[in-house]
Write a protein that holds these residues in place. Structure first.
Motif, PDB file in Angstrom:
ATOM      1  N   ALA A   1     -51.930   9.778  -6.827  1.00  0.00           N
ATOM      2  CA  ALA A   1     -52.684   8.519  -6.795  1.00  0.00           C
ATOM      3  C   ALA A   1     -54.010   8.665  -7.538  1.00  0.00           C
ATOM      4  O   ALA A   1     -54.459   7.729  -8.210  1.00  0.00           O
TER       5      ALA A   1
ATOM      6  N   PRO B   1     -55.742   1.565 -11.371  1.00  0.00           N
ATOM      7  CA  PRO B   1     -55.466   0.509 -10.375  1.00  0.00           C
ATOM      8  C   PRO B   1     -54.310  -0.413 -10.779  1.00  0.00           C
ATOM      9  O   PRO B   1     -53.633  -0.963  -9.920  1.00  0.00           O
TER      10      PRO B   1
ATOM     11  N   THR C   1     -46.885   1.886  -7.815  1.00  0.00           N
ATOM     12  CA  THR C   1     -46.266   2.898  -6.959  1.00  0.00           C
ATOM     13  C   THR C   1     -44.973   2.344  -6.379  1.00  0.00           C
ATOM     14  O   THR C   1     -44.949   1.217  -5.872  1.00  0.00           O
TER      15      THR C   1
ATOM     16  N   HIS D   1     -48.337   7.203   0.618  1.00  0.00           N
ATOM     17  CA  HIS D   1     -48.431   6.646  -0.730  1.00  0.00           C
ATOM     18  C   HIS D   1     -49.141   5.295  -0.723  1.00  0.00           C
ATOM     19  O   HIS D   1     -49.836   4.941  -1.659  1.00  0.00           O
ATOM     20  N   THR D   2     -48.916   4.545   0.334  1.00  0.00           N
ATOM     21  CA  THR D   2     -49.558   3.229   0.442  1.00  0.00           C
ATOM     22  C   THR D   2     -51.060   3.398   0.619  1.00  0.00           C
ATOM     23  O   THR D   2     -51.857   2.778  -0.087  1.00  0.00           O
TER      24      THR D   2
ATOM     25  N   ARG E   1     -53.191   4.578  -2.404  1.00  0.00           N
ATOM     26  CA  ARG E   1     -53.530   3.603  -3.451  1.00  0.00           C
ATOM     27  C   ARG E   1     -54.679   2.685  -3.051  1.00  0.00           C
ATOM     28  O   ARG E   1     -54.987   1.723  -3.744  1.00  0.00           O
TER      29      ARG E   1
ATOM     30  N   HIS F   1     -52.486  -3.949  -4.521  1.00  0.00           N
ATOM     31  CA  HIS F   1     -52.900  -2.567  -4.763  1.00  0.00           C
ATOM     32  C   HIS F   1     -51.913  -1.811  -5.656  1.00  0.00           C
ATOM     33  O   HIS F   1     -52.020  -0.590  -5.807  1.00  0.00           O
TER      34      HIS F   1
ATOM     35  N   VAL G   1     -48.853  -1.297  -4.933  1.00  0.00           N
ATOM     36  CA  VAL G   1     -47.789  -0.654  -4.135  1.00  0.00           C
ATOM     37  C   VAL G   1     -46.616  -1.625  -4.105  1.00  0.00           C
ATOM     38  O   VAL G   1     -46.590  -2.580  -3.328  1.00  0.00           O
TER      39      VAL G   1
END
Lengths: 325, 335
Positions: free
Chosen positions: B60, B65, B69, B78-79, B82, B115, B117
């Motif tokens: 990340a 930005p 992902t 992972h969430t 970010r 974001h 994600v």
């Protein structure tokens, strides 16, 4: 006005929308240089180039996964699954990913994509290249399901499907690819979720879809000769379903016959019967009768396949017998 | 296997402190989530990344930005990595209306489009082709966005993995695949059911992808290979595969104590825990113990606040149930 085949209408519908909207892209197996195995996409590569019209490997999960990823990031992909039977090898992407993701993400994502596929029998291809899978698609929340029966509807419903912000399964009856009718010039845009009344009668309502529509019309002509006057409705769109038109036309005659190419169990006619029973039961003058392919895999031999898929003769006999009993 | 690493500017100490903070945030968040399971506040299932934080944090840190992902059901880390705030993520695990998806997705489907994600996917391998599609879209539209797709070693034996790698290679897509190889599929050791030793990297080289092995418990090393792979993708040089060797401290999911793993193996990997390792490294680089303690306190405060806010969230109402099947916001299938 020009004569156009069903297969030519596919390319015309796609081209109409690709000219209008730069974000429409098209991918699938043999769709570009070869013009499609059914010659339904001839000329698109030449007009729009290899960046927008892309041949893919035989990788159905990759094709539909790519369509989904592209749709969620601003493109409007059209993906081809050559034979509808092949949905079985990429069904995860269709039902678990594409159909569910908008709901699961609380509306954060939108999937403006169309998956078009050659559907159904009549070409003697045997069980793995002939199934009518409209009932598979209809039962999945989050998918719209469109099945045109004429070249003009192919163009108009293709345009409506591409412009629709939701995923659309667009099933093209392979048995109709070579049919030819007059089609108006210029842009054609139809509306999803609208059934079409093709013939008005007073005794019975035949409700048909895809390749069964011309058969139902032919049967209605023969039945008229026997004194049975039939309404014929082309469903055109299973999701959304135009229940207003369907219920009105069924109420008007008091009898419903569905003509379905899908195998019997859980075919779309079963759902329609249930709606009719719940909502207009007292308008009915006799039992609902479903005319379907039997619950079998489709055989290859022409003689056997013709026995399996509803024929004009079977529709006439079934309706006639039921109306006279 | 080849590695042509473009020059990646090394992180300075402040950036490394930020990377440490991210790892701690992932660790403390998931420990709290686990505690809340035990209190039966978190329902359903959940798959923790405890022990694997260096991968989520390191990759990340190398992303812009605007990059995307694609995560799996093991996607909390992972969430958060970010930049998604902890409160909506924890509230989603609790099934509350202030959850990231108002409770409609749950632990396995964390998504925050704002974001980058672009979803957490719970069918093994399915999101590899989807990440390819996003990468295709970036390529088509001429943006410099890169799709980064995380998955586990168990995903490397399913068809979608192979379809996606070939697809990414032939279209030269700006996608970086990151295999978090934690050695165990679910309850079976991956090497026992896999024809090659390095399940992702060995296959990727066969498809012509840039293929990189990295110590997944070293956040700096992960950052460096990720930055290089992302730079290549951004420059139009095509896809890469990073196989990061790591280990999950716990079982596969909430219900799994992970007892099938030998004690000696677990002990060996606990000794390689990425967070104490990074802590030691930062001290060697001149950070002070006070600085690190302050970071730790700050993360604890954040987790505590998120816990309070998530618990205070309402129960999702019936109005949400029938919403957002379709783009018009509704769920109607008939007129």
């Amino acid at each position: 006005m020009a004569q156009l085949t069903f297969r030519e209408a596919i390319a015309r519908g796609i081209a109409q929308e690709m000219r209008r909207d730069e974000s429409v892209v098209f991918l699938g197996e043999d769709i570009g240089a070869a013009g499609g195995v059914f010659k339904g996409t001839v000329g698109l590569l030449e007009e729009f180039g290899g960046v927008r019209v892309r041949d893919t490997p035989i990788s159905e999960q990759a094709i539909l996964g790519a369509a989904m990823g592209a749709a969620m990031t601003g493109l409007k992909p059209i993906a081809e699954i050559m034979f509808a039977d092949f949905f079985a090898v990429c069904w995860d992407i269709v039902v678990n990913e594409i159909a569910k993701s908008r709901y699961m993400t609380n509306g954060q994502m939108t999937f403006p994509l169309v998956i078009r596929s050659g559907n159904g029998g009549g070409l003697r291809f045997g069980a793995q290249h002939s199934q009518s899978v409209e009932n598979w698609a209809m039962m999945v929340p989050g998918l719209k399901v469109v099945v045109p029966s004429t070249p003009e509807d192919v163009i108009g419903l293709m345009a409506a499907s591409i412009r629709d912000p939701d995923p659309v399964i667009f099933l093209e009856a392979k048995a109709l690819y070579s049919t030819k009718t007059d089609v108006p010039d210029g842009e054609i845009v139809d509306t999803l979720g609208t059934a079409k009344v093709l013939r008005s009668g007073s005794n019975a309502t035949l409700v048909a879809l895809g390749a069964m529509v011309p058969k139902a019309l032919k049967a209605a002509e023969e039945l008229a000769g026997q004194g049975i006057d039939c309404t014929v409705v082309d469903v055109r769109s299973l999701v959304p379903l135009d229940t207003q038109t369907l219920l009105r036309e069924i109420s008007a005659t008091g009898r419903l016959f569905t003509v379905e190419e899908n195998p019997r169990l859980c075919g779309w006619g079963g759902e329609l019967s249930s709606i009719v029973s719940e909502e207009i039961f007292y308008d009915l003058d006799g039992p609902i009768v479903r005319i379907t392919t039997p619950h079998i895999p489709l055989p290859a031999a022409d003689a056997l396949e013709d026995m399996a898929i509803p024929s004009v003769e079977r529709i006439v006999t079934t309706v006639s017998k039921s109306m006279n009993s | 296997m080849t590695t042509t690493t473009p020059a990646v500017s090394p992180m300075d100490l402040d950036e490394k402190l930020a990377l440490y903070r991210t790892q701690l945030a992932l660790r403390f968040f998931e420990q709290r989530a686990y505690d809340m399971f035990l209190e039966n506040l978190v329902k359903g299932t959940s798959h923790l990344s405890l022990g694997q934080e260096a991968i989520a944090a390191g990759v990340a840190a190398a992303m812009k930005p605007t990059d995307w992902t694609f995560a799996t059901y093991r996607g909390h880390a992972h969430t958060l990595a970010r930049g998604v705030p902890m409160t909506p993520v924890l509230a989603e695990l609790l099934g509350r209306s202030n959850g990231l998806m108002a409770g409609k997705g749950g632990s396995m489907h964390l998504t925050s489009v704002e974001h980058g994600v672009m979803g957490s996917y719970a069918i093994i391998g399915a999101h590899l082709p989807i990440a390819c599609g996003a990468a295709w879209s970036a390529q088509f539209r001429g943006t410099d966005q890169v799709a980064v797709c995380f998955f586990g070693d168990g995903s490397t034996n399913i068809g979608a993995f192979h379809e996606a790698l070939n697809f990414a290679a032939i279209w030269k897509l700006p996608v970086v695949f990151v295999c978090e190889n934690n050695l165990w599929m679910e309850y079976t050791r991956t090497t026992e059911v896999t024809a090659v030793e390095n399940p992702a990297a060995d296959r990727a080289s066969a498809y012509g992808l840039e293929s990189i092995m990295v110590d997944g418990n070293d956040a700096d090393a992960v950052y460096e290979v990720a930055a290089a792979a992302i730079a290549r993708a951004r420059a139009g040089e095509g896809p890469s595969m990073i196989e990061a060797k790591t280990y999950r401290h716990g079982g596969h999911s909430r219900a799994d104590p992970g007892k099938y793993r030998p004690d000696s193996e677990v002990a060996e990997w606990l000794a390689k825990d990425p967070i104490p390792r990074y802590h030691t490294r930062l001290l060697e680089l001149g950070a002070t113990e006070d600085q690190l303690v302050e970071i730790e306190r700050d993360v604890v405060r954040e987790v505590d606040l998120a816990t309070e806010e998530a618990k205070a969230g309402g129960v999702p109402g019936e109005d949400l149930l029938m919403k957002d099947v379709w783009a018009d916001g509704g769920s109607s299938w008939r007129n």
